[in-house]
Design a protein around this motif. Sequence first.
Motif, PDB file in Angstrom:
ATOM      1  N   TYR A 235      10.719  -1.398  -0.162  1.00  0.00           N
ATOM      2  CA  TYR A 235       9.649  -0.389  -0.158  1.00  0.00           C
ATOM      3  C   TYR A 235       8.898  -0.402  -1.486  1.00  0.00           C
ATOM      4  O   TYR A 235       7.657  -0.399  -1.524  1.00  0.00           O
TER       5      TYR A 235
ATOM      6  N   PRO B 297       1.366  -1.091   2.114  1.00  0.00           N
ATOM      7  CA  PRO B 297       2.526  -0.660   2.884  1.00  0.00           C
ATOM      8  C   PRO B 297       3.388  -1.869   3.219  1.00  0.00           C
ATOM      9  O   PRO B 297       2.898  -2.994   3.294  1.00  0.00           O
ATOM     10  N   TYR B 298       4.674  -1.630   3.458  1.00  0.00           N
ATOM     11  CA  TYR B 298       5.587  -2.748   3.635  1.00  0.00           C
ATOM     12  C   TYR B 298       5.175  -3.669   4.778  1.00  0.00           C
ATOM     13  O   TYR B 298       5.173  -4.890   4.622  1.00  0.00           O
TER      14      TYR B 298
ATOM     15  N   GLU C 190      12.213  -2.448   6.241  1.00  0.00           N
ATOM     16  CA  GLU C 190      12.699  -3.177   5.080  1.00  0.00           C
ATOM     17  C   GLU C 190      14.133  -3.681   5.265  1.00  0.00           C
ATOM     18  O   GLU C 190      14.475  -4.781   4.826  1.00  0.00           O
TER      19      GLU C 190
ATOM     20  N   ALA D 113      11.017   9.031   7.908  1.00  0.00           N
ATOM     21  CA  ALA D 113      10.067   8.853   6.809  1.00  0.00           C
ATOM     22  C   ALA D 113       9.786  10.151   6.069  1.00  0.00           C
ATOM     23  O   ALA D 113       9.538  10.144   4.857  1.00  0.00           O
TER      24      ALA D 113
ATOM     25  N   ARG E 124       5.016  -1.508  -2.594  1.00  0.00           N
ATOM     26  CA  ARG E 124       4.154  -0.596  -3.362  1.00  0.00           C
ATOM     27  C   ARG E 124       3.580  -1.289  -4.593  1.00  0.00           C
ATOM     28  O   ARG E 124       2.418  -1.086  -4.948  1.00  0.00           O
TER      29      ARG E 124
ATOM     30  N   LEU F 175      13.191   3.496   6.233  1.00  0.00           N
ATOM     31  CA  LEU F 175      13.242   2.147   5.678  1.00  0.00           C
ATOM     32  C   LEU F 175      13.786   1.127   6.676  1.00  0.00           C
ATOM     33  O   LEU F 175      14.406   0.140   6.301  1.00  0.00           O
TER      34      LEU F 175
END
Length: 380
Positions: free
Chosen positions: A178, A187-188, A238, A146, A182, A235
């Motif tokens: 992601y 947050p995802y 995701e 991250a 947003r 990610l």
Amino acid sequence: MRHSVRSLALSSLLLSAGHCLADSDLRPVVNASVEPLMQQQGITGLSVAVIHKGQVQYFNYGLASRDTRQPVTENTLFEVGSVSKTFAATLGGYAQATGKLKLTDPAAQHLPTLKGSALERISLLQLATYTAGGLPLQFPQAADNADNMLSYFQHWTPAYAPGTQRLYSNPSIGLFGYLAARSLGQPYHVAMEQTLLPKLGLKNTYVNVPDEQKPRYAQGYDKQDKPVRVSPGALDSEAYGIKTTARDLAHYVIANMHPQTLEQPLQQAIATAHSGYYQVDGMTQALGWEYYPYPIALQALIDGNSTPMAMQPHAVGWFATPHAQPANVLYNKTGSTGGFGAYVAYVPAQDKGVVILANRNYPNAERVKVAHAILSALAP
């Protein structure tokens, strides 16, 4: 080999049993495909859900964990790898349906730190369809966290003109998910677990498995038969981070085949995720999902899920306008992590589908063979 079969009546969609194979008819078909596969591939546990005409049948084999000897059930949690991409795609479709983004938006529009980078010239749709210009399958090791992920995108240089080449990529669709989250102001993992998944009616699907659900979380096994679970990465949530059950994935397939049962923004989201944007050989790229004309020959479906399709660039020719879901197609998606292998396929026009979850990563071709055999046994 231990196995069980259970049926779930879906009251809103239930049709007479005469329209589909009976439990006793389907069992030999599934057993004949799955039992040799598990022996050949050294799979410890596997769960199959077969969806047909408003009914779901579950076929469970082996163990969720060798240590605990807990048997697999339709409520066992599995990692589904890149099947997660279809959830990210649906979230992006939901964000568009609720006015938070447009797929034509430049990616940098939704993240100011990307301004001045190549992402100012690359659309969200190009990220979601792996045509950003050559983003790799995986992040380079130094960027796979991250802290360094955004710096990687800021300095990345496309190898191809955006929109001209398909190169399957976790960073590409991962960034799409992601940015979709947003745009929703979350947050995802929050957007997924508190917005999308509840709206889809998925009560046992997670980005982060809660402590109280961990006893149901299957143990994965790598190629050396060592216990393994998915590792954190940039990610990851995701692109490959969903954990779910055969029961919930069957419900997800039904939602995709019958979106009219959902609220309007989700109907639009699924229509967006199902739309075709371009074709590579016999495969049409949707959002997360990929589809083929149906019926389809086994080898054509194997080719569409082959290593070259995942590892090599392919020139694309975009449709003039997105193709709405055609009448007779098969949607599918494979998914893998270090210790798990998943496959989902369904044919909306014939109201049938199959989910296959295993706690071992084994070749996509073998998953496709099992699914193709099962779907072929089901009447139109």
